[in-house]
Design an enzyme around this catalytic site. Sequence first.
Site, mmCIF file in Angstrom:
data_model
loop_
_atom_site.group_PDB
_atom_site.id
_atom_site.type_symbol
_atom_site.label_atom_id
_atom_site.label_comp_id
_atom_site.label_asym_id
_atom_site.label_seq_id
_atom_site.Cartn_x
_atom_site.Cartn_y
_atom_site.Cartn_z
ATOM 1 N N HIS A 402 -3.939 -23.944 32.719
ATOM 2 C CA HIS A 402 -4.491 -25.149 32.105
ATOM 3 C C HIS A 402 -5.786 -25.531 32.802
ATOM 4 O O HIS A 402 -5.916 -25.331 34.010
ATOM 5 C CB HIS A 402 -3.493 -26.318 32.213
ATOM 6 C CG HIS A 402 -3.816 -27.434 31.281
ATOM 7 N ND1 HIS A 402 -4.643 -28.469 31.656
ATOM 8 C CD2 HIS A 402 -3.469 -27.660 29.988
ATOM 9 C CE1 HIS A 402 -4.772 -29.293 30.628
ATOM 10 N NE2 HIS A 402 -4.072 -28.830 29.605
ATOM 11 N N GLU A 455 2.553 -25.565 25.889
ATOM 12 C CA GLU A 455 2.846 -24.712 24.742
ATOM 13 C C GLU A 455 4.090 -23.847 24.919
ATOM 14 O O GLU A 455 4.733 -23.492 23.939
ATOM 15 C CB GLU A 455 1.652 -23.790 24.451
ATOM 16 C CG GLU A 455 0.333 -24.501 24.288
ATOM 17 C CD GLU A 455 0.197 -25.195 22.949
ATOM 18 O OE1 GLU A 455 1.225 -25.656 22.427
ATOM 19 O OE2 GLU A 455 -0.919 -25.279 22.448
HETATM 20 N N1 ACO Z 1 -2.761 -15.635 31.997
HETATM 21 C C1 ACO Z 1 -3.414 -14.839 32.888
HETATM 22 N N2 ACO Z 1 -4.500 -15.239 33.579
HETATM 23 C C2 ACO Z 1 -4.952 -16.477 33.350
HETATM 24 C C3 ACO Z 1 -4.326 -17.361 32.435
HETATM 25 C C4 ACO Z 1 -3.190 -16.889 31.748
HETATM 26 N N3 ACO Z 1 -2.528 -17.648 30.871
HETATM 27 N N4 ACO Z 1 -4.989 -18.534 32.413
HETATM 28 C C5 ACO Z 1 -6.015 -18.402 33.266
HETATM 29 N N5 ACO Z 1 -5.987 -17.153 33.832
HETATM 30 C C6 ACO Z 1 -6.906 -16.616 34.838
HETATM 31 C C7 ACO Z 1 -8.182 -16.154 34.155
HETATM 32 O O1 ACO Z 1 -8.103 -14.810 33.771
HETATM 33 C C8 ACO Z 1 -9.198 -16.382 35.255
HETATM 34 O O2 ACO Z 1 -9.082 -15.327 36.175
HETATM 35 P P1 ACO Z 1 -10.395 -14.743 36.912
HETATM 36 O O3 ACO Z 1 -10.788 -15.808 37.887
HETATM 37 O O4 ACO Z 1 -9.895 -13.487 37.553
HETATM 38 O O5 ACO Z 1 -11.441 -14.519 35.858
HETATM 39 C C9 ACO Z 1 -8.696 -17.640 35.964
HETATM 40 O O6 ACO Z 1 -7.279 -17.686 35.699
HETATM 41 C C10 ACO Z 1 -9.329 -18.924 35.437
HETATM 42 O O7 ACO Z 1 -9.270 -18.912 34.030
HETATM 43 P P2 ACO Z 1 -10.266 -19.710 33.117
HETATM 44 O O8 ACO Z 1 -10.289 -19.086 31.752
HETATM 45 O O9 ACO Z 1 -11.571 -19.944 33.801
HETATM 46 O O10 ACO Z 1 -9.526 -21.095 33.054
HETATM 47 P P3 ACO Z 1 -9.847 -22.227 32.012
HETATM 48 O O11 ACO Z 1 -9.603 -23.515 32.696
HETATM 49 O O12 ACO Z 1 -11.168 -22.023 31.365
HETATM 50 O O13 ACO Z 1 -8.744 -21.939 30.866
HETATM 51 C C11 ACO Z 1 -6.854 -21.957 29.518
HETATM 52 C C12 ACO Z 1 -7.644 -22.710 30.609
HETATM 53 C C13 ACO Z 1 -7.767 -21.650 28.330
HETATM 54 C C14 ACO Z 1 -5.714 -22.851 29.015
HETATM 55 C C15 ACO Z 1 -6.288 -20.657 30.103
HETATM 56 O O14 ACO Z 1 -5.414 -20.948 31.157
HETATM 57 C C16 ACO Z 1 -5.618 -19.777 29.056
HETATM 58 O O15 ACO Z 1 -6.285 -18.990 28.396
HETATM 59 N N6 ACO Z 1 -4.251 -19.892 28.892
HETATM 60 C C17 ACO Z 1 -3.557 -19.135 27.884
HETATM 61 C C18 ACO Z 1 -3.683 -19.818 26.527
HETATM 62 C C19 ACO Z 1 -2.861 -21.085 26.435
HETATM 63 O O16 ACO Z 1 -1.733 -21.151 26.887
HETATM 64 N N7 ACO Z 1 -3.475 -22.123 25.816
HETATM 65 C C20 ACO Z 1 -2.854 -23.430 25.641
HETATM 66 C C21 ACO Z 1 -3.438 -24.444 26.569
HETATM 67 S S1 ACO Z 1 -2.625 -25.991 26.511
HETATM 68 C C22 ACO Z 1 -3.366 -26.836 25.247
HETATM 69 O O17 ACO Z 1 -4.506 -26.658 24.915
HETATM 70 C C23 ACO Z 1 -2.593 -27.847 24.535
#
Ligand code: ACO
Length: 516
Positions: A402, A455
Amino acid sequence: MAAADGVASRTVASIMSQPVVTAAPGETIAEAAGRMRELRVGSVVVVDGGGLAIGILTERDLVKIAAAGATTGDDRVETWMTPDPDSVAPDETVDSAFDSLSERGYRHIPVVDDGKLVGIVSMRDLMRIAQLQPAASLAHEVPRGLEGVVVAETSIGHVRGLEGFYHYRQYDAVELAEKRTLEDVWYLLVEGELPTLAQRARFLEEVAPLREVPEDVKALLPRVARLNPQAPPLDMLRTTYSLMATSLGFPPSMDVPADTLRSQALRTCAVVPTLLTALYRLQRGLEPVDPRPDLPYAANYLQMVFGEERPADQVRAVEQYLISTIDHGFNASTFTARVITSTGADLGSAVVGAIGALSGPLHGGAPSRALAMLDEIGTPERAEPWLRDAVARGERLMGFGHRVYKTDDPRSVMLRGVAERLGGPKMELAREIETTAVRVLAELKPGRKLYTNVEFYAAIVMDACGLPREMFTPTFASSRVIGWTSHVLEQAADNRLIRPSARYVGPPPPQPVPAA
Ligand code: ACO
């Protein structure tokens, strides 16, 4: 260039803030911070007994102090202030003061005349006259994805990511989901307070008839549902809600009084579940089910999906999910709604834009994918190798991570409890996947602090209540629309156009235009 000349010749004295909020070096941080909060200023200038500015303490310092775990009741201002701050003279021009602010990264500069503190200029002071300046000279960098950037003030609610806490108005959102009905919380968001019994009764009477789809739009629903048999219900909602806004003729938000905008907001929130469920059923060759004014929001929603009333425990579970997802800070879809409203556009446009933003898998589109992951994993023993492989391949585990929460998402904790209460065949597998995924992510993505988000268990709860996967994100939209429209009302009540800048990184211009 008369305007720019006018800006260039304005002096700091003409735009500085007075009187300056000050602190004594021997005061505690808690006292100084309390004054900053009370007087809503971003800094205090530290003055000695003779009125000389000897330091400055800013909001940024307070963040550092909190991060260092210092005791604000004991630590003194002089320990944490920036000593001997740069200052500007009152007769200096705005241009040169602006240069000192933007080049040195200051947000506040004391104005000192003959050694005495006479005012303070801040970025905000300069911004007030900044529309006369070229935008490039105002540019300051913000993190990619606007992470951590505060872009507005709101009294609707807030998320405290490090604590794993969020609230609607002044109430813990999870406690509201445990103790109140969806209509109570809807009222809280729109009116700013929880309803009394009489207010609740009046509100229910007001909103129940608004669930009906206007006849002209109703006639179009079968055609929209036939446009594409694969279209997700949220896409069809985006289309039909837009038709409804056109049919009702919502004027630009700038041109309508607050009470009209409120009526449009209630109409929208009440009708969204009816549109969604009708479209879902029509696409499957089923007759839409009319809304029942005698049923509360969640019970009515489920009977419109299934064509029959559902058991009380399932109704309550879905209601708790809906309450817990009404609002959540400046998430992407809420921000979209506010940006659109900031242009003065109509409430319908704001909601259509927000629906689009919510549909993305990184935002609201994740729960059905989380369930697909559960299906693929299949059994608890397969969780470890499957998850490890997926993360190693660079995939994202849906329902984890998140932007704001760096600890357990409180919604996921609550929904885990709801899912346990409901039971169901997927619960054991879900627990195993959660535990394993958090461990694997901590190992393969160290320091990112990735936990289950709303989620993951939302998917389990909705599945246990029999809701079809295609309706997971639409169900989310049915509650989040209450948050969007509350934000539209707030934005419209105190509006300024939201219009940031971008850095150009393409080939250097101007290049000669090749002949055709
Ligand atoms: N699985 C694996 N790795 C992850 C995940 C995940 N679910 N979420 C973040 N990471 C990793 C990324 O790959 C990144 O790694 P890196 O530093 O090696 O590049 C690091 O964690 C940071 O990720 P970002 O994308 O910069 O984090 P951001 O804050 O932009 O993204 C998000 C948040 C979009 C929710 C992300 O965690 C994600 O894609 N989760 C999966 C999708 C999801 O569950 N969405 C629902 C969100 S809740 C809502 O909106 C109601």
